[in-house]
Design a protein around this motif. Structure first.
Motif, PDB file in Angstrom:
ATOM      1  N   ASP A  24      -5.189  -2.568   7.076  1.00  0.00           N
ATOM      2  CA  ASP A  24      -5.394  -1.706   5.915  1.00  0.00           C
ATOM      3  C   ASP A  24      -6.866  -1.691   5.496  1.00  0.00           C
ATOM      4  O   ASP A  24      -7.519  -2.737   5.476  1.00  0.00           O
ATOM      5  CB  ASP A  24      -4.546  -2.181   4.728  1.00  0.00           C
ATOM      6  N   CYS A  55       0.840  -1.188   0.000  1.00  0.00           N
ATOM      7  CA  CYS A  55       0.000   0.000   0.000  1.00  0.00           C
ATOM      8  C   CYS A  55       0.876   1.239   0.000  1.00  0.00           C
ATOM      9  O   CYS A  55       1.998   1.235   0.529  1.00  0.00           O
ATOM     10  CB  CYS A  55      -0.905   0.015   1.232  1.00  0.00           C
ATOM     11  N   HIS A 110      -1.421   4.941   3.601  1.00  0.00           N
ATOM     12  CA  HIS A 110      -2.693   4.285   3.279  1.00  0.00           C
ATOM     13  C   HIS A 110      -3.524   4.170   4.552  1.00  0.00           C
ATOM     14  O   HIS A 110      -3.003   3.838   5.620  1.00  0.00           O
ATOM     15  CB  HIS A 110      -2.434   2.896   2.694  1.00  0.00           C
TER      16      HIS A 110
END
Length: 448
Positions: A328, A316, A320
């Motif tokens: 995430d 990511c 992020h």
């Protein structure tokens, strides 16, 4: 386009995480009772002894569900509350509690979905080897029969196991969950086979006792999200890969035996010298037909196809967004997870868990404002609706969780609920996300 007209909108919990009353009214101890009472196992040194005190406050909690428009409630049975020793003597007060809970749900028109096993194995069975003991499947069948005989007249939806990937991986391989073991692959494979045989015997018992039953099996899933169309097949192949070193968390390792009646060929080859004997009778038992698959999806990973055609994980970007627990935020994971599952197994799907841990607090106005959770749920539900529109047979969605609760090794540090719980006073406050979810239910997702 909305979800199907009979779409099931629900919320989910688990017995050890909310019930409390760990030693009340004849309940036996579970491996989580023992684990949390062992120094150094839980990050905030807490236990589930009281948790949300749902055992005494279930009427208040069911009323909250009704006020939020929740149509279905997925909860688990504490095996040791019904059978203190895991087998043998039945604890009538445990039966009485779940009867009262089910009747309360029925009074409000809320459909109960029972999960038979959400990780709290009776400690008495653990002392006899637990999932390593080949007799455990008979114990599970007996337990399932008692559940079915007592509740099957009103409960028609059952899930045999919740996230076998996690309770085997964290509990018996990594040691971070109860019972805190770090076992060799040979022993882990034996545990897994016993879990799958237990699933099969539970299906057999449920079909015998509850003729109109609907049965599912719930998997923990962190789907692989292709970066572009040219990466789809690489993502799909990696998502269902199964071999030495990754079988515990594999999707195909758990579902291929149930749906196809066979283990993935690669795992059999990789562990040919230590794989437990899986007889034809075993596989026939394990693959008794089920009605749906449950998926618990919170996050995923982005992948692209390498020069060799194999999936390569894509990190990511810096910054992020993540949830409070550090996962995430990848809404597309719900789309690709349900798409890949439906393409492979052709069974109806439920999202049996999805939600967000956030840094919630009571504001000066006495309310709990959690716009980040509302945004998270909105994004994931939009992707789920897209999957349904693209052909996946999506039957329902259970938000995790109804209440803030005991979050396993994290203790009370993480709050996943759409209802805030003050653990000192046991006061409940519906969060803004809970009211938002009510509007989604009322409009069957048209407002997403």
């Amino acid at each position: 386009m909305s979800f199907r007209n009979d779409f099931v909108w629900g919320a989910a919990t688990a017995s050890y995480q909310i019930e409390g009353a760990y030693d009340k009214d004849g309940k036996g101890r579970s491996i989580w009772d023992e684990f949390t009472h062992t120094e150094g196992k839980i990050s905030d040194k807490s236990t589930g002894d009281t948790a949300c005190d749902h055992y005494h406050r279930y009427k208040e909690d069911v009323k909250l569900m009704s006020e939020l428009g929740i149509k279905a409630y997925r909860f688990s049975i504490a095996w040791s509350r019904l059978l203190p020793d895991g087998t043998g003597r039945v604890n009538q007060k445990g039966i009485d509690f779940y009867n009262s809970l089910i009747n309360e749900l029925s009074a409000y028109g809320i459909e109960p979905y029972i999960t038979l096993y959400h990780w709290d194995l009776p400690y008495a069975l653990h002392l006899k080897g637990g999932w390593l003991n080949d007799d455990i499947s008979d114990c599970f069948e007996l337990y399932t029969s008692i559940v079915a005989e007592n509740f099957g007249d009103r409960v028609k939806n059952f899930i045999t196991f919740n996230e076998p990937q996690v309770f085997t991986g964290c509990g018996y391989s990594e040691g971070s969950h109860a019972p805190g073991y770090r076992l060799a692959d040979k022993d882990l494979l034996r545990i897994c086979h016993n879990v799958l045989k237990s699933h099969g015997k539970a299906v057999r018992a449920l079909r015998k006792i509850v003729p109109d039953v609907k049965i599912g099996f719930t998997s923990a899933s962190s789907p692989l999200v292709p970066m572009a169309d040219c990466d789809i097949e690489a993502a799909r192949s990696a998502y269902f890969s199964c071999g030495k070193g990754n079988f515990l968390y594999s999707q195909s390792f758990w579902h291929d035996p149930i749906i196809f009646g066979r283990y993935p060929e690669k795992i059999l080859n990789d562990y040919a010298d230590v794989f437990p004997k899986a007889t034809d009778e075993d596989m026939k038992l394990i693959s008794a037909p089920i009605d749906y698959i449950g998926l618990n999806i919170y996050t995923g990973s982005f992948v692209k196809a390498g020069k060799d055609g194999c999936a390569q994980q894509v990190s990511c970007r810096p910054g992020h967004p993540r949830t409070a627990i550090g996962w995430d935020i990848i809404p597309e994971s719900v789309y690709w997870g349900t798409k890949f599952y439906y393409d492979r197994y052709k069974l109806p799907l439920y999202i049996t868990e999805n939600g967000m841990s956030a840094h919630d607090c009571v504001s000066l106005d006495g309310k709990v404002h959690d716009p980040n959770r509302t945004d998270y749920l909105n994004r994931y539900l939009r992707e789920l609706k897209k999957s349904a529109e693209d052909g996946a047979d999506i039957r329902g969605y259970f938000q995790w969780s109804l209440l803030d609760n005991f979050e396993w090794a994290c203790g009370y540090k993480e709050r996943f609920g759409i209802v805030y719980v003050d653990y000192e006073t046991q006061n409940r406050i519906v969060k803004d996300s809970g009211y938002w979810y009510r509007s989604v239910i009322n409009e069957n997702g048209e407002n997403l």
